[in-house]
Design a protein around this motif. Sequence first.
Motif, mmCIF file in Angstrom:
data_model
loop_
_atom_site.group_PDB
_atom_site.id
_atom_site.type_symbol
_atom_site.label_atom_id
_atom_site.label_comp_id
_atom_site.label_asym_id
_atom_site.label_seq_id
_atom_site.Cartn_x
_atom_site.Cartn_y
_atom_site.Cartn_z
ATOM 1 N N THR A 35 0.834 -1.206 0.000
ATOM 2 C CA THR A 35 0.000 0.000 0.000
ATOM 3 C C THR A 35 0.867 1.255 0.000
ATOM 4 O O THR A 35 0.631 2.194 -0.780
ATOM 5 N N ARG A 36 1.884 1.282 0.861
ATOM 6 C CA ARG A 36 2.765 2.462 0.916
ATOM 7 C C ARG A 36 3.503 2.654 -0.413
ATOM 8 O O ARG A 36 3.619 3.785 -0.913
ATOM 9 N N HIS A 37 4.007 1.568 -0.983
ATOM 10 C CA HIS A 37 4.729 1.682 -2.246
ATOM 11 C C HIS A 37 3.828 2.190 -3.369
ATOM 12 O O HIS A 37 4.254 2.989 -4.216
ATOM 13 N N GLU A 38 2.582 1.740 -3.386
ATOM 14 C CA GLU A 38 1.649 2.216 -4.418
ATOM 15 C C GLU A 38 1.364 3.702 -4.253
ATOM 16 O O GLU A 38 1.253 4.443 -5.241
ATOM 17 N N GLN A 39 1.251 4.156 -3.018
ATOM 18 C CA GLN A 39 1.006 5.575 -2.778
ATOM 19 C C GLN A 39 2.212 6.421 -3.188
ATOM 20 O O GLN A 39 2.056 7.501 -3.767
ATOM 21 N N VAL A 40 3.417 5.921 -2.898
ATOM 22 C CA VAL A 40 4.628 6.625 -3.345
ATOM 23 C C VAL A 40 4.643 6.690 -4.867
ATOM 24 O O VAL A 40 4.953 7.737 -5.456
ATOM 25 N N GLN B 170 9.649 12.239 -3.687
ATOM 26 C CA GLN B 170 10.626 13.280 -4.019
ATOM 27 C C GLN B 170 12.053 12.728 -4.000
ATOM 28 O O GLN B 170 12.848 12.957 -4.906
ATOM 29 N N VAL B 171 12.388 11.970 -2.941
ATOM 30 C CA VAL B 171 13.749 11.435 -2.835
ATOM 31 C C VAL B 171 13.977 10.339 -3.873
ATOM 32 O O VAL B 171 15.101 10.177 -4.386
ATOM 33 N N ALA B 172 12.933 9.597 -4.219
ATOM 34 C CA ALA B 172 13.066 8.566 -5.253
ATOM 35 C C ALA B 172 13.403 9.187 -6.598
ATOM 36 O O ALA B 172 14.259 8.690 -7.336
ATOM 37 N N GLU B 173 12.743 10.290 -6.902
ATOM 38 C CA GLU B 173 13.007 10.958 -8.167
ATOM 39 C C GLU B 173 14.388 11.613 -8.179
ATOM 40 O O GLU B 173 15.130 11.503 -9.158
ATOM 41 N N SER B 174 14.758 12.255 -7.095
ATOM 42 C CA SER B 174 16.043 12.962 -7.031
ATOM 43 C C SER B 174 17.222 11.998 -7.093
ATOM 44 O O SER B 174 18.250 12.317 -7.695
ATOM 45 N N ASN B 175 17.086 10.818 -6.471
ATOM 46 C CA ASN B 175 18.220 9.903 -6.324
ATOM 47 C C ASN B 175 18.095 8.625 -7.144
ATOM 48 O O ASN B 175 18.875 7.696 -6.950
ATOM 49 N N GLY C 168 12.995 -0.299 2.099
ATOM 50 C CA GLY C 168 11.880 -0.937 1.399
ATOM 51 C C GLY C 168 10.732 -1.275 2.322
ATOM 52 O O GLY C 168 9.564 -1.043 1.993
ATOM 53 N N GLN C 169 11.045 -1.806 3.506
ATOM 54 C CA GLN C 169 9.986 -2.244 4.419
ATOM 55 C C GLN C 169 9.338 -1.090 5.180
ATOM 56 O O GLN C 169 8.284 -1.272 5.787
ATOM 57 N N MET C 170 9.943 0.102 5.142
ATOM 58 C CA MET C 170 9.268 1.250 5.748
ATOM 59 C C MET C 170 8.396 1.983 4.729
ATOM 60 O O MET C 170 7.647 2.893 5.082
ATOM 61 N N GLY C 171 8.495 1.561 3.441
ATOM 62 C CA GLY C 171 7.628 2.144 2.418
ATOM 63 C C GLY C 171 8.345 2.986 1.398
ATOM 64 O O GLY C 171 7.731 3.510 0.472
ATOM 65 N N CYS C 172 9.662 3.148 1.545
ATOM 66 C CA CYS C 172 10.447 3.985 0.640
ATOM 67 C C CYS C 172 10.949 3.145 -0.533
ATOM 68 O O CYS C 172 11.104 1.924 -0.424
ATOM 69 N N PHE C 173 11.193 3.803 -1.662
ATOM 70 C CA PHE C 173 11.873 3.117 -2.763
ATOM 71 C C PHE C 173 13.353 2.995 -2.401
ATOM 72 O O PHE C 173 13.819 3.608 -1.444
ATOM 73 N N VAL C 174 14.107 2.188 -3.184
ATOM 74 C CA VAL C 174 15.459 1.806 -2.755
ATOM 75 C C VAL C 174 16.506 2.167 -3.807
ATOM 76 O O VAL C 174 16.209 2.252 -5.003
ATOM 77 N N PRO C 175 17.788 2.345 -3.369
ATOM 78 C CA PRO C 175 18.851 2.818 -4.263
ATOM 79 C C PRO C 175 19.490 1.698 -5.083
ATOM 80 O O PRO C 175 20.483 1.091 -4.675
#
Length: 859
Positions: free
Chosen positions: A311-316, A552-557, A627-634
């Motif tokens: 759910t978090r990943h889809e919202q991101v 925002q951080v996913a797009e920037s990085n 990843g498990q907190m909902g953020c995309f990964v590097p």
Amino acid sequence: MAQYTPMMQQYLKIKAEQKDAFLFFRLGDFYEMFFEDATKASQELEITLTSRDGGSNDRIPMCGVPYHSAENYIKQLVEKGYKVAICEQVEDPKSAKGVVKREVVQLITPGTVMEGSMLDEKENNFLASLSAFEDGTFAVSYNDLSTGENSVALITGGFDAALGELYSRPVKEVVVSSEFNEEHQEMLKERLGYTVSFEDETEVDEAFKSLVEDVHQEKLLVGFGRLLQYIQRTQKRTLDHLQPVKVVELKQYMTLDMYSKRNLELVETLRKGGKSGSLLSVIDKTITSMGARMLKKWMERPLLTPSAIKTRHEQVEGFLDQFMERETLRDQLTSVYDLERLAGRVAYGNVNARDLIQLRNSLRKIPEILTTLKQFQHPSIHELYEKIDPLQEVKELLETSIADDPPMTIKEGGLIQDGFNDQLDEYRDASRNGKQWIAGLEQKERQATGIKSLKIGYNRVFGYYIEVTKANLRYLPEGTYERKQTLTNAERFITPELKEKESIILEAQEKSVDLEYQLFLEVRDQVKAYVQQLQHLADQISRIDVLQGFAQVAESNSYVRPTYDTDRIIDIKQGRHPVVEQVLKGETFVPNDIYMNEETDVLLITGPNMSGKSTYMRQLALTAIMGQMGCFVPCEEASLPIFDQIFTRIGAADDLVSGQSTFMVEMLEANHALSHATENSMILLDEIGRGTSTYDGMALAQAIVEHIHEHIRAKTLFSTHYHELTSLEEDLKRLKNVHVRAEEYEGNVVFLHQIKDGPADESYGIHVAKLADLPVTLIDRATSLLEHLENNNAKTEVAASLSDEEQLSLFVEEPKTEKKEAPSGENELEKHLESLNLLEMTPMDAMNELYQLQKRIKS
């Protein structure tokens, strides 16, 4: 007490009830402190220590601070871990018979701070309670008084697990029973730096039963009851903003012990101790302070439930897909104040008119935010939109009631808008007309007397007056002016006409101020009825803020969305360390793949120091947490299992508090991992065994690897300088050798930071020493020693297959050539260097030894 004055007797009686706090005793416009409080406060606050007559033979130490600037002094004391009891005058001194009645109206402690200036806007301020039970379990309860948040959790892993749980949250104070283990108390104070307070009452007051409806475990009720009793005892007021208690099921979240949180530098760095350089500093793109606090909570408790992660990943993804709308949303969020803490201040009763203006301005932005959210195409964003109530009725109330630019205080008027209350408008009209009349009277009197400098003024003591300089007194008509006050260069007068008007004006002003205060309290109480809705709105806006920040951080990085499966396969393409890649100056981060299929549980990593082994290990852990907190990964692509726990032993540090050496800390942390890890866990072990002799260390390292391989099967990255361990790949089928690539070029080592299959062929320790600029003669000597030792080692291996005579001939040394006598200092250094057994040391210890030699040579 008979030797003291009645006022000092009153002080001593109140102080006896507040033994563990500084008592701020109100005397007029000051908070005064006496005796030991005064002596200590003068040192801590760097204020003047004086004395006064208290009725005894000796003068009493005394110091004080002005009540209007006391907040800053209280903040200094609380930040140092002290408590401050605020003792106010609770009756009018004019009507008091004898000593003015005084009472402690609030006890301010590190965990019960409410004033905004004393709080970190991007961090919670938790008061915690810790309750121990005979079966070894612990109940941990949390409260953030500034937001009203409450939660409880049951800890089953003993006191160390309880410490780890507390360490993960921004706790400032811990409440325990008076019978709580004294050794554990000291650990809470010294190891974690908490203020420890005591409370033995554990019953939940009837008024707060609704808060614990979802709490069914008796142990948790005991823990929260202790916390609630302490809050009630110290705050002495209603606590209507407290939210229902959330029972935290720790099995729903990834477990990160305090060693891992520290070693991975999630929220602060090991060296500087600040946020800069931590994972949080890289991924925090939130706009609001309440969003920043929620982000930190998500980082403290990564999710284990696949559907919640999805759910978090889809919202991101929904926010990431629409750049323009996201930028509009970010701009709108900049105008939203801290709704969570504003709601808390409303309910707590310390909100002022400027706080309500912030609340009004925030609510003005909610319709705009809703309009923007509606423009996103992804269904998951629509779900966020539907959960938001703009609270239009609260906004309209504040629009019509509170003045646009009110004062800081709430008892001096200027709070309420014209047109909100008819009676207030009448008082204001009388006051304003009266002042216009005063201005007209001044002009009339100047014309009648011919005195151009004549003026009409006002002060609180004498009211309105006509002031005439002494040089112009002869121009005043006799019998009209009544003398009121004599100054050095002027006289002040009153006339019957002015006296009559003064009564009307002052009565209107006084009644206006009193009425405004009452109206303000009514408005505050009306807003207070919406506190729960405001808290819900704050939660939704915080969530939106965190998710747009992730986008925002996913797009920037250039982060990507990870996928999850149940096959225990790690497949990361071109993975990067999220922090290191940001701090490299003029260099490009070298990405690496990480692949561990179902048949691979252990990666044994070899390679030289400074080559990037620790970075490689950490980036896997950080990728899993993100990843498990909902953020995309590097990385370019990531497929991961869901990890239930992460254990790390990276870096070397003594535990000075408990007097444990680096090696003991290393063994304790390794034992913690081996005792609690499951096959769904991740273990990172860096250079295990280096704190003891070579053979001891190697034996321990091999035994640990074998234990993990045979009994735990957790996904494990194990870096080592013991090249002998690389042979384990032949015996342990789920272990794989990898190494960090390095090349020699013109006698120097070049670190390529690339992870390749197979073991490393060299350690390159002397090359690293060369990079550290040790003396050339020392490097040459170390090279010679290394060749000698390696040659002897090779001879030993060959000797095993030879006869006694042949073995003996291998170790007969060639005759030594005569050397010229070197200067005494060089002889001394050479002898010292020859006495060192560098190969029996860990690479880091050898480096340190050579560095010390370098310093001696230079000196």
